[in-house]
Design a protein around this motif. Structure first.
Motif, PDB file in Angstrom:
ATOM      1  N   ALA A 115     -49.382 -51.274 -40.994  1.00 29.03           N
ATOM      2  CA  ALA A 115     -50.072 -49.985 -41.040  1.00 29.03           C
ATOM      3  C   ALA A 115     -51.584 -50.215 -40.998  1.00 29.03           C
ATOM      4  O   ALA A 115     -52.053 -51.348 -40.879  1.00 29.03           O
ATOM      5  N   ALA A 116     -52.343 -49.132 -41.083  1.00 28.48           N
ATOM      6  CA  ALA A 116     -53.807 -49.237 -41.051  1.00 28.48           C
ATOM      7  C   ALA A 116     -54.291 -50.099 -42.214  1.00 28.48           C
ATOM      8  O   ALA A 116     -53.856 -49.936 -43.357  1.00 28.48           O
ATOM      9  N   ASP A 117     -55.173 -51.048 -41.898  1.00 30.94           N
ATOM     10  CA  ASP A 117     -55.717 -51.962 -42.903  1.00 30.94           C
ATOM     11  C   ASP A 117     -57.235 -51.944 -42.807  1.00 30.94           C
ATOM     12  O   ASP A 117     -57.806 -51.955 -41.704  1.00 30.94           O
ATOM     13  N   GLU A 118     -57.891 -51.942 -43.934  1.00 31.82           N
ATOM     14  CA  GLU A 118     -59.356 -51.805 -43.955  1.00 31.82           C
ATOM     15  C   GLU A 118     -60.077 -52.946 -43.260  1.00 31.82           C
ATOM     16  O   GLU A 118     -61.192 -52.773 -42.749  1.00 31.82           O
ATOM     17  N   TYR A 119     -59.465 -54.129 -43.204  1.00 33.41           N
ATOM     18  CA  TYR A 119     -60.094 -55.275 -42.546  1.00 33.41           C
ATOM     19  C   TYR A 119     -59.551 -55.487 -41.135  1.00 33.41           C
ATOM     20  O   TYR A 119     -60.314 -55.710 -40.196  1.00 33.41           O
ATOM     21  N   VAL A 351     -53.501 -60.696 -35.716  1.00 26.43           N
ATOM     22  CA  VAL A 351     -52.992 -61.888 -36.416  1.00 26.43           C
ATOM     23  C   VAL A 351     -54.147 -62.671 -37.035  1.00 26.43           C
ATOM     24  O   VAL A 351     -54.059 -63.131 -38.186  1.00 26.43           O
ATOM     25  N   ILE A 352     -55.213 -62.847 -36.279  1.00 23.81           N
ATOM     26  CA  ILE A 352     -56.384 -63.575 -36.795  1.00 23.81           C
ATOM     27  C   ILE A 352     -56.896 -62.913 -38.073  1.00 23.81           C
ATOM     28  O   ILE A 352     -57.138 -63.579 -39.087  1.00 23.81           O
ATOM     29  N   SER A 353     -57.024 -61.582 -38.028  1.00 23.96           N
ATOM     30  CA  SER A 353     -57.540 -60.849 -39.188  1.00 23.96           C
ATOM     31  C   SER A 353     -56.585 -60.941 -40.367  1.00 23.96           C
ATOM     32  O   SER A 353     -57.023 -61.112 -41.517  1.00 23.96           O
ATOM     33  N   ALA A 354     -55.278 -60.834 -40.095  1.00 26.12           N
ATOM     34  CA  ALA A 354     -54.293 -60.898 -41.182  1.00 26.12           C
ATOM     35  C   ALA A 354     -54.309 -62.265 -41.865  1.00 26.12           C
ATOM     36  O   ALA A 354     -54.266 -62.352 -43.104  1.00 26.12           O
ATOM     37  N   GLU A 361     -60.561 -65.177 -46.573  1.00 26.19           N
ATOM     38  CA  GLU A 361     -61.794 -65.306 -45.803  1.00 26.19           C
ATOM     39  C   GLU A 361     -62.415 -63.964 -45.449  1.00 26.19           C
ATOM     40  O   GLU A 361     -63.450 -63.899 -44.792  1.00 26.19           O
ATOM     41  N   ASP A 362     -61.771 -62.869 -45.877  1.00 28.89           N
ATOM     42  CA  ASP A 362     -62.365 -61.544 -45.685  1.00 28.89           C
ATOM     43  C   ASP A 362     -63.301 -61.181 -46.826  1.00 28.89           C
ATOM     44  O   ASP A 362     -63.885 -60.094 -46.845  1.00 28.89           O
ATOM     45  N   GLY A 363     -63.451 -62.093 -47.790  1.00 27.45           N
ATOM     46  CA  GLY A 363     -64.341 -61.845 -48.913  1.00 27.45           C
ATOM     47  C   GLY A 363     -63.695 -61.109 -50.065  1.00 27.45           C
ATOM     48  O   GLY A 363     -64.385 -60.638 -50.972  1.00 27.45           O
ATOM     49  N   SER A 364     -62.360 -60.995 -50.053  1.00 24.55           N
ATOM     50  CA  SER A 364     -61.657 -60.315 -51.146  1.00 24.55           C
ATOM     51  C   SER A 364     -60.459 -61.159 -51.579  1.00 24.55           C
ATOM     52  O   SER A 364     -60.163 -62.190 -50.980  1.00 24.55           O
TER      53      SER A 364
END
Length: 488
Positions: A115-119, A351-354, A361-364
């Motif tokens: 689903a929609a993801d903020e990152y 996939v890269i973002s997930a 590595e997204d800072g969270s």
């Protein structure tokens, strides 16, 4: 292995026998009534007639409303299921404009990235604008973008291998890669419950295929020893190559592979290990790195690591990870790399973002939270189903939990009963499972809240009582036990 109670097996066989008998009688009447029109084939053989499609016509069509249900939303914790109806006893299904909001217990959205993801979502949309939905080319022509290269490097790092190559479809990753790895004169030893993509890949390779009992390392050793002693058929020459193929989590059983023991056997007999992690990569392990991490196996001990992006990563496609020499060889020879259109750039970016979210590595710390939640949700749901008396397959930490139905009449009864109460479940029957082992396959997601899980358990319990699939004694509730103790 599943042990079917005698009475259950008998009644299930009787039910299939009745369906088969009535189906044959209807086919006989059909043949007599349609005799005049059946001769107008102009010399052609009937393309869909007789026993070839008997199961489809006389069994599947009766309950086809339980399968292929269209949805009108992202496969999140809750989905919009399109309502359908039939005017001809389920032979054809017609869609309406109405939808029902249902709890989704069927999708492979293990970490909630579908689903929609903020990152992930903004980056996927940006890649769509920059690269378009498709490269319209194969990888070796104009289909390799900077995203594809980045993903391959990231996957190799994530699974702990020197190199990786990605493909546009998970099913094809197995069915196209295995024939490239081994051919005539080679031996494939496959788990008896391996996925159809592995089965078709093994058949298409030209290699000799042998099967060992599901998840039984001792039987694998017996098969290996026997085959090595006998050698190739007729000539009895030594095998050119031996590959043992297993899955990380078996998709229809929810069981974890006994990987440490299997690797020990493969090392002893100098056989290569091929591990399919379609359902385990991203879903299990402390940092989501699959069964190797969960079971304490060094990735270097697994020769070929396969996985898909269609489950935990909310995208599409698959990968093969291994040594640099292996991956280079596959890029030169694999038809899925040479001739198939490359993976869609937005899907690659997803996939890269997930993976970056999983790695933090997204800072969270959302990745760690998702992994903890999928583990907690899976173990909680499994234990509650078992307490209710259901026969649930699989191991702890696995997000896949099949509930055994057995009887063919209980397949549509369970599916329709849950849907009426706004819970969407997946039922699985022959040929995806053995004829007597029909089941409902529950898939849990990190996006499910505790309230979602309680809603699902309440509905499944009610439907289970109604159709009689609680094959084990119900575990007494805590307050009932306390009340008994006080009375004593």
């Amino acid at each position: 292995m599943i042990t079917i109670p005698y009475i259950t097996a008998l009644t299930t066989l009787f039910s299939y026998g009745l369906l088969f008998a009535f189906g044959q009688i209807r086919d006989l009447f059909r043949k007599v009534l349609d005799w005049s029109t059946s001769n107008n084939l102009h010399g052609y053989a009937p393309i869909c007639l007789g026993l070839e499609d008997f199961y489809t016509r006389r069994l599947y069509l009766r309950i086809q409303d339980c399968f292929g249900r269209p949805i009108a939303s992202a496969p999140d914790a809750w989905i919009d299921v399109v309502e359908r109806y039939s005017n001809d006893n389920n032979k054809t299904l017609l869609r309406t404009m109405n939808t029902s909001k249902c709890l989704n217990l069927g999708s492979y959205n293990y970490l909630g990235f579908a689903a929609a993801d903020e990152y992930c979502t903004p980056r996927a949309i940006e890649s769509l604008k920059r690269y378009s939905p498709s490269t319209c080319s194969t990888r070796v022509d104009g289909g390799t973008t900077t995203l594809h290269t980045e993903l391959e490097e990231l996957v190799a790092k994530f699974v702990g291998k020197p190199s990786a190559v990605v493909f546009g479809m998970g099913y094809v990753t197995n069915s196209a890669i295995i024939p490239v790895l081994i051919g005539k004169g080679g031996l494939i030893i496959s788990d008896s419950l391996n996925h159809n993509s592995i089965v078709n890949g093994a058949r298409g390779s030209g290699a000799t295929v042998r099967v060992f009992q599901h998840n039984t390392p001792s039987h694998l050793e017996e098969v290996l020893r026997e085959q090595i002693a006998d050698g190739q058929p007729r000539t009895h020459r030594p095998w050119k190559k031996i590959i043992v193929v297993v899955e990380g989590i078996y998709s229809m059983e929810g069981e974890l592979c006994k990987l440490p023991e299997i690797i020990a056997v493969c090392k002893k007999y100098k056989a290569y290990t091929y591990l399919d992690e379609a359902h385990s990569i991203g879903a299990v392990g402390k940092t989501g790195r699959g069964v190797c991490e969960l079971l304490g196996v060094d990735p270097a001990d697994v020769d070929i690591m396969m996985g898909t992006f269609t489950k935990s990563f909310g995208s599409c496609g698959g990968y093969i990870a291994g040594s640099k020499e292996l991956i280079q060889y596959l890029k030169y020879t694999c038809p899925a790399h040479l001739y198939a259109t490359s993976m869609s750039p937005p899907a690659v970016q997803q996939v890269i973002s997930a993976i970056k979210v999983i790695l933090g590595e997204d800072g969270s710390n959302r990745g760690a939270q998702k992994l903890a939640r999928i583990r907690e949700n899976s173990n909680f749901f499994r234990s509650e189903l078992q307490k209710m008396g259901f026969e649930v397959l699989g191991d702890n930490d696995s997000p896949v939990m099949p509930i055994m139905l057995y009887n063919p009449a209980k397949i549509p009864a369970f599916s329709r009963g849950c849907l009426r109460q706004n819970v969407a479940v997946v039922t699985v029957a022959f040929p995806a499972t053995p004829l007597l082992l029909a089941r409902a396959r529950i898939c849990i997601s990190a996006s499910h809240t505790k309230e979602d899980l309680m809603k699902g358990l309440e509905v499944i319990s009610r439907v289970g009582d109604l159709i009689g699939i609680k094959y084990f004694p119900v575990e007494p509730q805590k307050h009932q036990i306390e009340g008994r103790e006080k009375m004593e």
